[in-house]
Enzyme design. Structure first.
Site, PDB file in Angstrom:
ATOM      1  CB  CYS A 235     -11.404  -0.031   0.566  1.00 43.62           C
ATOM      2  SG  CYS A 235     -11.993   0.788   2.056  1.00 43.62           S
ATOM      3  CG  ASP A 236      -8.164  -1.567  -1.386  1.00 40.12           C
ATOM      4  OD1 ASP A 236      -8.596  -0.705  -2.168  1.00 40.12           O
ATOM      5  OD2 ASP A 236      -7.423  -1.308  -0.422  1.00 40.12           O
TER       6      ASP A 236
ATOM      7  CB  CYS B 172     -10.079  -1.014   3.833  1.00 41.45           C
ATOM      8  SG  CYS B 172     -11.839  -0.748   3.579  1.00 41.45           S
TER       9      CYS B 172
END
Length: 319
Positions: free
Chosen positions: A138-139, A135
């Site tokens: 997300c990261d 993701c």
């Protein structure tokens, strides 16, 4: 005490499930949505949703699904966090076993979606959360200004690579084929992006590091030549795996996706299927929402038919 009874239970609170909940509740069905996680599904990881009709300028996926959740609740749908472990059917009634008790319903929607496929190479599991991710939104911010490797060549890989290219000027895409599989407009943007380098005919053989990702071993799919490429993170977008564990008895296609008719009906009367877990040629947020709406309409018609044979809405029993 009798089990809780609903007309329509939806398993999965992604775009397909929330859409179906809205249409189901709006039609007058007592509707419940179950999900082990918070509502939103894969849409939560969309940074810029630019191709959803009527939504312009672009919003992020989280904003859209939050609105969908509010709409579903406003029409009367209940949304509950719970783990489903089993589904049984006796006559025209389904019993759903969850970690918070038993539920019953007349019609059931499987909208469990799909999960990211792993490459299955050495180092992938070891470094997940330490440089390996599935993701970008997300990261990605953790690796701003770093060297990032993106694995894949479809829509998701390209869109996520574009996002990562806003965080760093050193993104390398690795794709085992000779051209990207993404839609042309998306692929063209990636190829024109000065911060993205695409390495075709290449595959990741191993992810290496010492406590965190430091490099990958790539192999040329034509010559089999192996090279080591330093990097700080590996973002993997190698396709999806449908979540069908709780309904393993339903027929699936070669890819493992549940087959349905045009009304989203499965081989088991009363069970419908929508979204990314369903066999279909095109998986996008807009098609998931469409699936959910069609499924709710079909479920309502199914229940009306049952009621036509003296179906008792309160007890779920025929008389």
């Amino acid at each position: 005490m009798p089990n809780e009874y609903y007309d329509y239970i939806i398993i999965g609170a992604g775009a397909a499930g929330l859409s179906s909940a809205q249409y189901g509740a709006r039609s007058g069905m007592k509707t419940l949505v179950l999900d082990v996680s918070i509502p939103g599904g894969q849409a939560l990881s969309i940074n810029n949703l630019e191709n959803y009709p009527g939504v312009f300028p672009a919003v992020n996926g989280s904003e859209l699904v939050q609105t969908m959740e509010k709409q579903a609740r406003m029409f009367g749908a209940e949304i509950r966090q719970a783990q489903v472990s089993a589904i049984d059917k006796v006559k025209n009634k389904f019993t759903i076993t969850t970690d918070s008790g038993l539920l019953e319903c007349a019609a059931l929607l499987i909208a469990t979606g799909a999960e990211h496929r792993m490459l299955g190479v050495p180092g992938e599991t070891e470094f997940t959360g330490r440089g390996v991710s599935y993701c970008a939104t997300c990261d990605g911010p953790f690796f701003a200004g770093k060297k990032i490797l993106v694995v894949g060549g479809g829509d998701s890989a390209c869109v996520e690579a574009e996002y990562l290219a806003e965080l760093t000027d050193d993104v390398v895409m690795v794709h085992r084929r000779s051209e990207l599989r993404a839609q042309k407009a998306i692929a063209d943007r990636v190829l024109a992006n000065k911060n993205i380098t695409v390495r075709f005919n290449s595959a990741v053989e191993e992810i290496r590091g010492d406590g965190k990702v430091q490099s990958v071993i790539l192999s040329d799919t034509i010559t089999n030549e192996r090279t080591e490429l330093p990097c700080d993170a590996v973002f993997i977008f190698a396709g999806m795996k449908p979540r069908t564990d709780i309904v393993s008895i339903l027929p699936v296609d070669r890819g493992g996706y549940i087959t349905t008719d045009e009304n989203m009906a499965t081989a088991v009367p009363g069970i419908f299927c929508a979204g990314d877990v369903r066999a279909k040629p095109f998986r996008q947020l807009v098609t998931a929402v469409s699936d959910g709406a069609v499924a709710a309409h079909a479920a309502e018609n199914y229940i009306r038919t049952l009621r036509g044979i003296s179906y008792d809405k309160k007890s779920g029993e025929q008389s």
